[in-house]
Enzyme design. Structure first.
Site, PDB file in Angstrom:
ATOM      1  N   THR A 234      -3.593  -4.253  -2.876  1.00  8.27           N
ATOM      2  CA  THR A 234      -4.721  -4.179  -3.983  1.00  8.27           C
ATOM      3  C   THR A 234      -5.118  -2.798  -4.225  1.00  8.27           C
ATOM      4  OG1 THR A 234      -6.338  -5.182  -2.791  1.00  8.27           O
ATOM      5  CG2 THR A 234      -5.151  -6.816  -4.235  1.00  8.27           C
TER       6      THR A 234
ATOM      7  N   THR B 125      -8.311  -0.772  -4.773  1.00  6.23           N
ATOM      8  CA  THR B 125      -9.111  -0.343  -3.732  1.00  6.23           C
ATOM      9  C   THR B 125      -8.936  -0.386  -2.260  1.00  6.23           C
ATOM     10  OG1 THR B 125     -10.834  -1.057  -5.588  1.00  6.23           O
ATOM     11  CG2 THR B 125     -11.835  -0.499  -3.243  1.00  6.23           C
ATOM     12  N   CYS B 126      -8.262  -1.525  -2.098  1.00  6.13           N
ATOM     13  CA  CYS B 126      -8.076  -1.731  -0.458  1.00  6.13           C
ATOM     14  C   CYS B 126      -7.131  -0.549  -0.150  1.00  6.13           C
ATOM     15  CB  CYS B 126      -7.540  -3.303  -0.360  1.00  6.13           C
ATOM     16  SG  CYS B 126      -8.365  -4.605  -1.021  1.00  6.13           S
ATOM     17  N   SER B 127      -6.046  -0.463  -0.999  1.00  8.69           N
ATOM     18  CA  SER B 127      -5.059   0.548  -0.414  1.00  8.69           C
ATOM     19  C   SER B 127      -5.375   2.149  -0.519  1.00  8.69           C
ATOM     20  CB  SER B 127      -3.830   0.239  -1.528  1.00  8.69           C
ATOM     21  OG  SER B 127      -3.201  -0.991  -0.987  1.00  8.69           O
TER      22      SER B 127
ATOM     23  N   LEU C 207      -8.924   0.773   3.423  1.00 14.28           N
ATOM     24  CA  LEU C 207      -8.125   1.032   4.750  1.00 14.28           C
ATOM     25  C   LEU C 207      -8.040   2.344   4.936  1.00 14.28           C
ATOM     26  CD1 LEU C 207      -6.619  -0.137   6.874  1.00 14.28           C
ATOM     27  CD2 LEU C 207      -4.453  -0.428   5.394  1.00 14.28           C
TER      28      LEU C 207
END
Length: 248
Positions: free
Chosen positions: A53, A55-57, A61
């Site tokens: 997704t 923001t996560c990518s 992270l």
């Protein structure tokens, strides 16, 4: 938009849930327990709604991965990324991301997340049950500090980031500068510059000409058409001789 459960509990001072995670490594199923992850260790955990997704990518992270050495220099044994995804998805995401310094754990059934009281419905997005975004510092299996995103619509990302956690853990810690180097295969000056960066303790991103980067790109960002070209902290340093001068 998805609303978070307004009754999220800060579980500081409590033990983390005892869960067995089903992981896949080298084509074999391997069970990993909460005890293996946390017992006798200081661990930073950040949990997010889903692998791949935006923001996560793009941010969550990669920034933890970028600051991993700084965390470890300040007493952290491991950094764990938790998501309610299966192990195949998490493994594919790890291969796609800057995540070498982070342990990605699939909470496929949501047991750990549910035990933390942070399992939420994302049915409106077609996600089903997922984790609310949060981070925590865990010492020997006990939660020392939690940063839970505010109860706002959507997917807020304000307090569970790596910089906030590092500021809590080690206020004023020196953060690494972003370093990139443009190179070509077989270039002795490129090898010299990379060796110098390593000798000075710098981690760097290598951008190999012809592998997605072109001469046009090199000229656009550096104003030069020779390699290597080194950038440190957003500043253009130049070639290998320039880099030697910079370190002097």
């Amino acid at each position: 938009m998805t609303q978070a459960n307004p009754n999220f509990e800060d579980k500081s001072g409590q033990k983390v849930p005892s869960v067995t995670f089903r992981t896949r490594k080298n084509d074999e199923w391997i069970n990993v327990t909460s005890e293996e992850l946390f017992a006798g260790k200081t661990v930073v955990v950040f949990s997010l709604p889903g692998a791949f997704t935006p923001t996560c990518s793009s941010t969550h992270l990669p920034r933890y991965n970028e600051l991993a050495k700084t965390f470890k220099a300040n007493g952290v044994d491991d950094i764990v990324c938790m998501s309610v995804n299966d192990t195949f998805v998490m493994n594919a995401w790890a291969a796609d991301q800057e995540s070498d310094n982070v342990t990605l754990i699939p909470d496929g059934n949501g047991e750990f997340t549910d035990g933390m009281g942070l399992l939420v419905d994302k049915n409106d997005l077609g996600f089903g049950k997922r984790s609310w975004r949060y981070s925590m510092l865990v010492k020997d299996g006990v939660v020392d500090k939690m940063f839970i995103e505010p109860d706002l619509p959507g997917d807020p990302f304000e307090v569970s980031d790596a910089d906030t956690m590092l500021e809590y853990l080690a206020p004023g810690a020196t953060k690494p500068q972003a370093v990139s180097i443009f190179t070509k295969p077989g270039c002795p000056y490129c090898s010299k510059a990379k060796a110098l960066l390593k000798d000075k303790g710098y981690d760097f991103e290598e951008i190999v000409m012809g592998a997605g980067a072109t001469l046009t790109s090199l000229k656009a960002v550096s104003g030069r058409d020779t390699v290597p070209q080194v950038f440190i902290g957003g500043k253009h340093i130049g070639g290998s001789d320039d880099l030697e001068t910079y370190f002097k």
